[in-house]
Design a protein around this motif. Structure first.
Motif, PDB file in Angstrom:
ATOM      1  N   GLY A 343      -7.443  -2.970 -49.402  1.00 23.78           N
ATOM      2  CA  GLY A 343      -7.777  -4.071 -48.534  1.00 23.78           C
ATOM      3  C   GLY A 343      -6.834  -4.851 -47.688  1.00 23.78           C
ATOM      4  N   LEU A 344      -5.587  -5.230 -48.593  1.00 24.61           N
ATOM      5  CA  LEU A 344      -4.764  -5.764 -47.884  1.00 24.61           C
ATOM      6  C   LEU A 344      -3.929  -4.861 -46.814  1.00 24.61           C
ATOM      7  CD1 LEU A 344      -3.091  -7.760 -51.104  1.00 24.61           C
ATOM      8  CD2 LEU A 344      -4.488  -8.682 -49.439  1.00 24.61           C
ATOM      9  N   LEU A 345      -3.646  -3.594 -47.307  1.00 26.50           N
ATOM     10  CA  LEU A 345      -3.330  -2.797 -46.199  1.00 26.50           C
ATOM     11  C   LEU A 345      -3.860  -2.351 -45.110  1.00 26.50           C
ATOM     12  CD1 LEU A 345      -1.902  -0.087 -48.845  1.00 26.50           C
ATOM     13  CD2 LEU A 345      -0.623  -1.854 -47.731  1.00 26.50           C
ATOM     14  N   LEU A 346      -5.384  -2.558 -45.343  1.00 29.92           N
ATOM     15  CA  LEU A 346      -6.301  -2.478 -43.892  1.00 29.92           C
ATOM     16  C   LEU A 346      -6.057  -3.678 -43.110  1.00 29.92           C
ATOM     17  CD1 LEU A 346      -9.479  -0.782 -45.456  1.00 29.92           C
ATOM     18  CD2 LEU A 346      -7.735   0.173 -44.029  1.00 29.92           C
ATOM     19  N   ALA A 347      -5.930  -5.087 -43.774  1.00 26.60           N
ATOM     20  CA  ALA A 347      -5.629  -6.052 -43.133  1.00 26.60           C
ATOM     21  C   ALA A 347      -4.312  -6.164 -42.529  1.00 26.60           C
ATOM     22  CB  ALA A 347      -5.637  -7.292 -44.048  1.00 26.60           C
ATOM     23  N   MET A 348      -3.373  -5.458 -43.239  1.00 24.94           N
ATOM     24  CA  MET A 348      -1.903  -5.369 -42.460  1.00 24.94           C
ATOM     25  C   MET A 348      -2.310  -4.616 -41.030  1.00 24.94           C
ATOM     26  SD  MET A 348       1.273  -3.151 -43.654  1.00 24.94           S
ATOM     27  CE  MET A 348       0.264  -1.914 -43.162  1.00 24.94           C
ATOM     28  N   VAL A 349      -3.119  -3.570 -41.035  1.00 26.08           N
ATOM     29  CA  VAL A 349      -3.254  -2.493 -40.045  1.00 26.08           C
ATOM     30  C   VAL A 349      -3.589  -3.321 -38.925  1.00 26.08           C
ATOM     31  CG1 VAL A 349      -4.815  -0.742 -39.115  1.00 26.08           C
ATOM     32  CG2 VAL A 349      -3.418  -0.350 -41.189  1.00 26.08           C
ATOM     33  N   ILE A 350      -4.836  -4.355 -39.253  1.00 23.86           N
ATOM     34  CA  ILE A 350      -5.450  -5.413 -38.318  1.00 23.86           C
ATOM     35  C   ILE A 350      -4.307  -6.068 -37.585  1.00 23.86           C
ATOM     36  CG2 ILE A 350      -6.947  -7.375 -37.916  1.00 23.86           C
ATOM     37  CD1 ILE A 350      -8.951  -6.132 -39.971  1.00 23.86           C
ATOM     38  N   GLY A 351      -3.455  -6.650 -38.386  1.00 24.26           N
ATOM     39  CA  GLY A 351      -2.490  -7.590 -37.850  1.00 24.26           C
ATOM     40  C   GLY A 351      -1.484  -6.815 -37.131  1.00 24.26           C
ATOM     41  N   VAL A 352      -0.899  -5.570 -37.522  1.00 23.29           N
ATOM     42  CA  VAL A 352      -0.103  -4.897 -36.540  1.00 23.29           C
ATOM     43  C   VAL A 352      -0.563  -4.270 -35.378  1.00 23.29           C
ATOM     44  CG1 VAL A 352       1.692  -4.397 -38.373  1.00 23.29           C
ATOM     45  CG2 VAL A 352      -0.169  -2.830 -37.921  1.00 23.29           C
ATOM     46  N   ASN A 353      -2.034  -3.974 -35.301  1.00 22.93           N
ATOM     47  CA  ASN A 353      -2.544  -3.505 -34.121  1.00 22.93           C
ATOM     48  C   ASN A 353      -3.179  -4.393 -33.134  1.00 22.93           C
ATOM     49  OD1 ASN A 353      -2.039  -1.257 -35.433  1.00 22.93           O
ATOM     50  ND2 ASN A 353      -4.165  -0.498 -35.698  1.00 22.93           N
ATOM     51  N   LEU A 354      -3.711  -5.572 -33.485  1.00 19.17           N
ATOM     52  CA  LEU A 354      -4.034  -6.609 -32.750  1.00 19.17           C
ATOM     53  C   LEU A 354      -3.315  -7.748 -32.244  1.00 19.17           C
ATOM     54  CD1 LEU A 354      -7.581  -7.329 -34.296  1.00 19.17           C
ATOM     55  CD2 LEU A 354      -6.973  -5.375 -32.706  1.00 19.17           C
ATOM     56  N   GLY A 355      -2.161  -7.616 -33.218  1.00 21.51           N
ATOM     57  CA  GLY A 355      -0.990  -8.901 -32.946  1.00 21.51           C
ATOM     58  C   GLY A 355      -0.357  -8.641 -31.624  1.00 21.51           C
TER      59      GLY A 355
END
Length: 412
Positions: A343-355
């Motif tokens: 779950g944390l790795l998927l949240a990281m994906v959200i951050g590096v993709n949307l940021g």
């Protein structure tokens, strides 16, 4: 030595952004990686391990770029431009809906590079054919190249880097990221509808462009390739084999019938950029092995609570706008270590993709979009991009993280 390592990363990224005289990124990445090894910032064995682990991902990148080129050569994006223009029925709002749908699907299936390089000229051309402002549609391509890249492991290089670390199957990854993907796209759409309201005013209707027949065979191959990605995961087959098969099926008739040429296919693979990614991994390893990497490991959450997911995504988004999303992903994966909750790795994906929608330097896709938009006489405006990013980035991150939190809870 950590200062030297950070300086090498900064030098590589600045060169990649500016690209003096149009020189490829590998021109600076190669000596920077060599210095990283010579100065002992990373051992040769550690560098070899990093490259070996990353190689399947980079090979996939090369094949998906070729697949996108072949789809374009076979008329997929010409057909999409015609379909978008005809479906608008003279309404700029309807055209925006079509552009969002096309960009979201293109990014998810053919990756964000296809959206930036191939779809952007198509949507700009569609808008101009209808005598509408191309501005909102060009910015939509840019934003959705990032915002719509969270759905599949193959949608973004950052996803592929994180995918193997999550331990999830292709289908499970997509199932967890489906709601965050929908949330991000819908939030972007609402903001665009309001932000570009003056550009979306109805104008005098013009005759729709001529209908372009759908390249059915090519679309079937693309669909089969997407299914192949999903099925391959169950048999532990690397995604690059599926991408290679899809590219081969399209390449043989395309080369035979003159749709493209071997030199164009080779150029589409962008081998110098693939080499740049591998070398960048070595340079970034010099940072993650030092105090910066240990500091990141200390501040990253360890539990996938809603707050933990949101903090992880926020850190990833900030890191993307400081060092670009690709090195940020490499740094964060190293900081998380091998036992991080998926779950944390998927949240990281959200951050590096949307940021990266916040600044020009957040992702290589945005840098590329600026060049593509300018070459199509629709140059990016810093103020517009920044204000739009300030509005959409926090909203999409919070909305996507909330959707991810719900998805994780629903599958417990």
């Amino acid at each position: 030595m950590s200062v030297v390592a950070a300086a090498l990363v900064a030098a590589v990224l600045i060169f990649a952004i500016v690209r003096p005289r149009g020189l490829p990124e590998i021109v600076i990445a190669l000596p920077a990686a060599a210095l990283t090894l010579l100065l002992g910032l990373v051992s040769v064995s550690a560098a070899a391990e990093q490259v070996t682990a990353l190689l399947p991902t980079v090979v996939f990148l090369a094949f998906i770029l070729v697949l996108a080129h072949l789809a374009d050569a076979r008329g997929v994006f010409t057909w999409m431009a015609s379909a978008m223009a005809r479906s608008a029925h003279g309404s700029p709002h309807r055209l925006l809906v079509s552009v969002f749908a096309a960009a979201a699907v293109t990014t998810a299936i053919l990756s964000l590079d296809a959206t930036v390089v191939l779809l952007t000229p198509a949507v700009v051309g569609a808008a101009r054919a209808l005598r509408m402002s191309a501005r909102p549609h060009s910015y939509a391509s840019a934003h959705l190249s990032n915002s719509a890249s969270t759905l599949l492991p193959v949608s973004n290089l950052t996803n592929l880097l994180a995918f193997s670390a999550t331990g999830l199957t292709f289908v499970h990854f997509a199932a967890l990221m489906a709601l965050p993907w929908v949330a991000a796209v819908l939030i972007e759409f609402v903001v665009f509808w309001v932000f570009f309201r003056s550009d979306l005013k109805r104008i005098e209707a013009v005759p729709p462009p001529e209908r372009v027949p759908a390249p059915v065979g090519t679309l079937i191959v693309l669909g089969a390739t997407l299914v192949g990605f999903a099925v391959a995961g169950f048999f532990h087959v690397e995604p690059f084999w599926v991408a290679a098969a899809g590219a081969l099926v399209l390449a043989v008739p395309s080369l035979r019938d003159g749709y493209t040429f071997p030199t164009r296919v080779l150029r589409a693979a962008d081998l110098t950029f693939c080499g740049f990614v591998l070398l960048l991994a070595i340079v970034v390893a010099g940072v993650t092995a030092g105090p910066i990497g240990r500091w990141l490991a200390d501040i990253l959450p360890t539990e996938p609570t809603f707050v933990g997911l949101l903090v992880t995504a926020a850190i990833a988004a900030v890191a993307s706008n400081v060092v670009n999303n690709l090195p940020a992903t490499l740094m964060l994966l190293a900081a998380f270590g091998p036992s991080a909750p998926p779950g944390l790795l998927l949240a990281m994906v959200i951050g590096v993709n949307l940021g990266p929608n916040l600044t020009y330097v957040g992702s290589l896709a945005i840098m590329l979009w600026r060049r593509v938009a300018a070459s199509n006489h629709e140059p990016a405006d810093l103020r517009t991009f920044t204000v739009l990013g300030v509005i959409t980035t926090p909203l999409t991150i919070v909305g996507s993280v909330a959707a991810l939190w719900f998805s994780l809870g629903a599958q417990v």
